[in-house]
Design a protein around this motif. Structure first.
Motif, short mmCIF file in Angstrom:
data_model
loop_
_atom_site.label_atom_id
_atom_site.label_comp_id
_atom_site.label_asym_id
_atom_site.label_seq_id
_atom_site.Cartn_x
_atom_site.Cartn_y
_atom_site.Cartn_z
N ALA B 332 0.85 -1.20 0.00
CA ALA B 332 0.00 0.00 0.00
C ALA B 332 0.88 1.24 0.00
N ALA B 333 0.36 2.30 -0.60
CA ALA B 333 1.12 3.55 -0.62
C ALA B 333 1.04 4.19 0.75
N SER B 334 2.19 4.43 1.36
CA SER B 334 2.18 5.03 2.70
C SER B 334 2.18 6.55 2.61
N ASP B 335 2.69 7.08 1.56
CA ASP B 335 2.71 8.55 1.43
C ASP B 335 2.80 8.91 -0.04
N THR B 336 2.20 10.01 -0.40
CA THR B 336 2.22 10.43 -1.79
C THR B 336 2.49 11.92 -1.85
N PRO B 370 9.27 13.36 3.62
CA PRO B 370 7.92 12.86 3.91
C PRO B 370 7.55 12.98 5.39
N ARG B 371 8.55 13.24 6.23
CA ARG B 371 8.23 13.31 7.67
C ARG B 371 7.55 14.63 8.02
N LEU B 378 7.79 23.47 4.93
CA LEU B 378 7.97 23.12 3.53
C LEU B 378 8.38 21.65 3.42
N ALA B 379 7.54 20.86 2.80
CA ALA B 379 7.87 19.44 2.66
C ALA B 379 8.84 19.22 1.52
#
Lengths: 672, 462
Positions: B332-336, B370-371, B378-379
């Motif tokens: 599964a995608a944990s982060d996008t 991603p954290r 700012l990511a």
């Protein structure tokens, strides 16, 4: 001379009868020497008199007194003065000849004229106070040619018409009508408007009459500036220039800088001199009135100029759209006619005048494959079927169906099978088109081991387009006249001619993306055919200009058409047969047009080497019109032989645009 | 503006402003200086501070140092850095110093017959000893193996261009076996090659141990897990597939070969799981055909880049403008992260640092953390220096801060991602650079459209 003529008169009387014949001979002589016929003696006209030999005109003869000549004849030659005879000679001549008595000297022409006896008699009668001519009878009996008496018998026998004495019935009727209308108040008599007792006599000076008698708008002459205090003969002191100002004005180098009018004070009006530049000013005023064209300028009262600007969103709010040149695909050596990306967006096809079809990798710009076809390639199209990896390329009279070799094994096998199936019935290569056939499907072994198929046409193909499912494709051969449009079926390898005749030269055809409709663009208009009903569904009129390109919106309800008169027309098929919007931004003919498959974008390419990208948002709501905003001009190509960007195509998934230029380059523009 | 005015004038006056700094380091005891605050002029740059440290340590010869303030590299003068980062100059500033990275020295240049599309480091080089071992793949489908600047072997790996090549770590018992090589190409297949190290040193040509068959279009990216037992491939059919790899796959292939060895001829005729190896025209040997073990579903367009962030985490990039982190266990995608342009390459920081660097159809390199939760900051940081598309990004195998990028502008850049400008630029190629990879910790290899493979020596100094 006076005495000469007197003596001549006396001498004439003496020898009147004896020398009749001789005088007549002399008169004939004189006439011969003058070169003219004798004037009609009955005429009074001075025109009939003997013409003058001399042509010096009415000038004092004493001017020629000391000259050798007396004047000039009609040819401009000098008339030499004749030697004058002295009195002795004259006396001898008078004694020798009786003619001498009748000879007079014409000083003007320097001639001696011998008068005839008849002329002598006329002179005598004039002297006696009689009519010159003998024939004239002043007391002729009067003959009454016309009479004022009423004749017993009239000249015309018609009786007097009745209308002369009966009052007109029709006039009476008319009068009765008018009287009745006046009484009943149908006709209103105009009463003279009451003039106010006092009114401004110059009131209508500023007003302009709407129309003059000639029907032209009357425009009053511009008014002169009224004189002010400084133009008075004795202006107040503050208007008078000081000494320094006067000196400064005189020292001014430029004539323009000097003042036109210098106020000067005189103690009384009597001392005022004439105004020196009066004539000049009047003349200039006349020139102003005469030469200056005057137009009526209606002033627009715009309270807020922003209102006039159409409400369009800013281009930066309409991201993404292609703007940056990122990849150049170089390898072609002649103008690239056509580009077409594959349905996934990994590959790009291009066809060029150098006779090659090239396959490019979009991301890196690498040329993966080259097919060398003999003639210039006018159009390439990637088969949209997901099962096949196939391209169609139009080159001269031949349409090539080639496996691209980019797909999976299964796809390649399916492609090979499809190509084998469609050429199964044909003879192996070579040969022309059989009698009664539209085209000839043949195998082609030129492109490596995979081979391919060729559909040989009778006419040069300019455009090829696929149906969405990838089984049917249509070719356009503008020179074909009745066989200009052909629809081919890949799976069966058959071709058909859907139109028995085409109205005009067909330049493009397109399939509707979803419905069984078929767009046929001739040079002047676009016809939409319903293939299910086999009937004309709509005719779109693009206006003037030869249509060069056409693209259909993915929804199928909108069409853009580019033409040689620099215009790109947007048709809303549900709305009207006239263009919804006509976009005229290019400087040269439009060559290509394209819609993006997913993004609300469309673009047009032109011979001015630019590509204009537009945001074209189509709303599902039928009441809302499409929103069209120009967002970007893409520049990256150069004009070669008055050809710029020949084709434009969008990437199927990204907001990127491919452009094919006449400078043999292909460019990829991406969103910034 | 009023608040800044006195500071600006102070900056003009220069020497008068002093900042008290306390220097510390994570280096060994030989490089430690007393942590007592030292007043240094505020207009000093990295060079000045490096001189101070060298002076304090009395180093001979001098060593260049780089300085970190709150985890960011000092690239401006001290005063301007403080102004830019809104750090007070009044308090004692804690400055960490690390050895500076020296400019890379270009080493080898190997001409190829076609564009170099992929390069992979197969071990060796650096501190581990031995000549660096590297594999280069071309658009003509040929993979070449290089050891110590010599081409050990070249073999046709795929029909059509090779798009990806990665080394797979192995714990194989036999010392000569070395790492495995996974190649993927336009033919929609991925192949696992054994005997790479031996071939590179002039031994027998490598053998295709397994054919990973599952994609229906070009395989654009491949990556192997750090432990080598799992690998992932992605391609133009917009699928991201997981495969057994490394020792596990070799063992499975051997077992299958043992089981069906008797029926080899029969199986070849039937064309089921066993095929005759024909790829390089070498000795025909049994080739195991592997089916995918799982699929990570989510991408809708071409999967263009894959990188393992941690043993159980995968980062993937796609043309649909997204970068995803996957949990491999649950698929599964944990982060996008949704970007606004097509992404072409991705690299995750090693050792579970969490940062993901990616480049795409734009000039800037993006670093995604991603954290960072949404709204907290700012990511994604942007590091703009290239003048063309970034075609490849490679994170240093050990350092969590250093990465190399290759771009269509012909340059390879070395980045310390704690600063937004690159450390060094290598004008390595005359045309588009298509791939870049680290060979060991200190060698950088790149290949491009000028048909050249180039290597450069990089000393990170750690």
């Amino acid at each position: 001379e006076e005495s000469d003529s007197d003596e001549a008169g006396e001498g004439d009387e003496e020898e009147a009868g004896a020398r009749q014949g001789g005088a007549e001979a002399a008169a004939a002589d004189g006439g011969g020497s003058g070169g003219e016929e004798d004037p009609d003696p009955a005429s009074d006209s001075s025109e009939d008199e003997r013409p003058n030999r001399n042509t010096i005109g009415d000038v004092p003869l004493e001017w020629y007194k000391d000259e050798e000549h007396v004047g000039y004849d009609a040819e401009g030659n000098k008339l030499a003065r004749r030697p004058r005879r002295d009195r002795l000679d004259k006396l001898i001549a008078r004694n020798d000849s009786s003619k001498e008595l009748r000879t007079v000297y014409d000083e003007y022409n320097d001639e001696e004229i011998v008068l005839s006896k008849e002329e002598m008699r006329m002179i005598q009668r004039i002297r006696a106070g009689q009519f010159p001519h003998v024939e004239v009878d002043p007391f002729e009996p009067e003959v009454d040619w016309f009479t004022r008496d009423v004749e017993v018998m009239p000249l015309s026998g018609a009786p007097e018409p009745k209308r002369r004495f009966v009052p007109s019935k029709w006039e009476e009727k008319k009068v009765v009508k008018l009287v009745r209308a006046l009484r009943k108040g149908w006709i209103k008599r105009e009463e003279a408007p009451e003039k106010p007792e006092a009114y401004l006599i110059w009131e209508d000076d500023g007003k302009t009459l709407d129309k003059t008698a000639t029907g032209l708008t009357y425009i009053p002459a511009p008014k002169l500036k009224l004189p002010g205090h400084e133009e008075s003969y004795n202006p107040p002191k503050e208007y008078l220039p000081s000494e320094e100002e006067k000196n400064a004005a005189q020292l001014a180098e430029e004539v323009e800088e000097r003042p036109q009018f210098v106020p000067t004070a005189y103690d009384c009006l009597r001392r005022v001199p004439a105004y020196a530049s009066f004539i000049k000013e009047r003349f200039e005023r006349c020139l102003d009135l005469y030469l200056c064209p005057r137009t009526r300028r209606k002033r627009l009262i715009i309270e807020d100029p922003e209102v006039l600007v159409p409400k369009l969103p800013k281009p930066q709010d309409l991201q993404p759209f292609p703007a940056l040149l990122s990849v150049r695909y170089t390898g072609h050596t002649k103008p690239v006619r056509s580009v077409c990306p594959d349905p996934t967006g990994q590959w790009l096809l291009s066809g060029s005048d150098d006779g090659t079809v090239r396959l490019w990798e979009v991301r890196t710009g690498r040329c993966m494959r080259v097919w060398q076809l003999e003639e210039p390639v006018s159009c390439v199209a990637w088969c949209p079927s997901p099962q096949l990896q196939l391209l169609a390329a139009a080159s001269g009279k031949r349409l090539f169906l080639l496996p691209t070799g980019t797909g999976h094994e299964e796809q390649e096998a399916a492609t090979k099978q499809a190509l084998a199936a469609c050429t199964a019935s044909s003879s192996a290569g070579g040969g022309g088109i059989e009698e009664g056939q539209l085209v000839s499907w043949q195998r082609w072994q030129g492109g490596g081991e995979e081979g391919g198929a060729v559909v040989l046409h009778k006419f040069a193909i300019k455009h090829v387009t696929w149906h969405t499912r990838g089984d049917y494709f249509a070719t356009t051969a503008p020179a074909g006249n009745t066989q200009a449009v052909l629809v081919h079926q890949l799976s069966k390898g058959v071709s058909q001619n859907p139109f028995r005749k085409n109205r005009g030269r067909v330049v493009r055809v397109l399939f509707h993306p979803a419905k069984p409709f078929f767009f046929v663009a001739t040079q002047q208009n676009v016809r939409v055919y319903n293939l299910a009903k086999q009937a004309l569904a709509k005719k779109l009129v693009a206006g003037s200009g030869v249509i060069t390109s056409m693209a259909v919106h993915p929804s199928g309800d909108h069409l853009i058409v580019g033409s040689e008169d620099k215009r790109l027309c947007w048709f809303d098929l549900d709305l009207s047969s006239k263009p919804y919007r006509s976009l005229r931004y290019h400087n040269y003919a439009v060559r290509g047009a394209a819609f993006h498959r997913t993004y609300p974008l469309f673009a047009s390419s032109s011979d001015d080497a630019t590509v204009h990208v537009f945001h074209g948002m189509v709303y599902a709501d039928l009441m809302t019109n499409p929103l069209i905003v120009p967002v970007k001009i893409l520049r990256g190509h150069e004009m070669v032989d008055y050809q710029g960007v020949l084709d434009v195509a969008f990437h199927p998934t990204q907001p990127w645009a491919f452009t094919a230029g006449a400078d043999a380059a292909i460019c990829l523009f991406v969103n910034p | 503006m009023d608040a800044h005015a006195p500071q600006n004038t102070a900056a003009q006056q220069g020497e008068e402003v002093q900042v008290s700094c306390s220097f510390f380091t994570k280096l060994g005891a030989d490089f430690r200086v007393p942590e007592a605050p030292i007043a240094v002029p505020a207009n000093l740059t990295r060079y000045g501070l490096s001189q101070i440290i060298n002076h304090l340590l009395a180093l001979d010869p001098a060593r260049p140092f780089d300085f970190l303030i709150d985890g960011e590299l000092l690239r401006l003068s001290l005063h301007r850095h403080l102004l830019a980062k809104h750090i007070s100059a009044e308090a004692v500033l804690r400055v960490e110093y690390v050895p500076a990275v020296l400019p890379p020295t270009p080493k080898e240049e190997h001409p190829h017959e076609d564009w170099v599309s992929a390069v992979a480091g197969c071990g060796g080089g650096g501190s581990s000893g031995g000549a660096p071992l590297l594999a280069s793949a071309c658009y003509d489908g040929v993979v070449r193996l290089w050891a110590g600047g010599e081409c050990g072997a070249s073999f046709v790996a795929h029909k059509g261009p090779v798009q990806a090549a990665v080394a797979v770590a192995t714990r194989s018992a036999s010392p000569g076996a070395g790492p495995l090589l996974l190649t993927a190409g336009n033919d929609g297949a991925a192949r696992l090659w054994v005997g790479v190290a031996a071939a590179a040193r002039g031994g027998a040509a490598p053998e295709a141990a397994a054919l990973l068959k599952g994609h229906t279009d070009t395989v654009q990216a491949a990556a192997a897990a750090p432990d080598g037992n799992l690998c992932a491939t992605g391609g133009w059919d917009s699928r991201l597939l997981l495969w057994r790899c490394g020792d596990v796959l070799l063992a499975a292939a051997e077992a299958a070969a043992g089981e069906e060895g008797d029926e080899a001829a029969e199986a070849a005729a039937a064309g089921s799981k066993k095929r005759r190896k024909t790829a390089n025209g070498a000795a025909a040997a049994a080739q195991h055909v592997e089916a995918p073990r799982g699929e990570l579903k989510g991408h809708s367009q071409c999967v263009s880049g894959i990188s393992w962030a941690a043993p159980g985490t995968l980062a993937s990039a796609s043309w649909e403008h997204s970068v995803r982190l996957w949990d491999v266990e649950t698929a599964a995608a944990s982060d996008t992260h949704h970007h606004n342009k097509a992404v072409h390459c991705v690299a995750a920081a090693p050792g579970g640092a969490g940062l993901v660097a990616f480049g795409g159809a734009e000039k800037a390199l993006r670093v995604w953390d991603p954290r960072v939760r949404s709204g907290e900051g700012l990511a994604v940081r942007s590091c703009a220096s290239h003048t063309g598309w970034i075609s490849a990004v490679a994170w240093h195998p050990t350092s969590a801060h250093h990465a190399a990028t290759a771009s269509h502008d012909g340059a390879v850049k070395l980045w310390d991602l704690r600063a937004s400008i690159p450390l060094h630029t290598l004008e390595a190629h005359t045309d588009k650079v298509l791939c870049v990879a680290w060979v060991g910790p200190s060698t950088l290899a790149s290949g491009g459209a000028d048909c050249k493979l180039r290597t450069a020596e990089v000393a990170l100094g750690q």
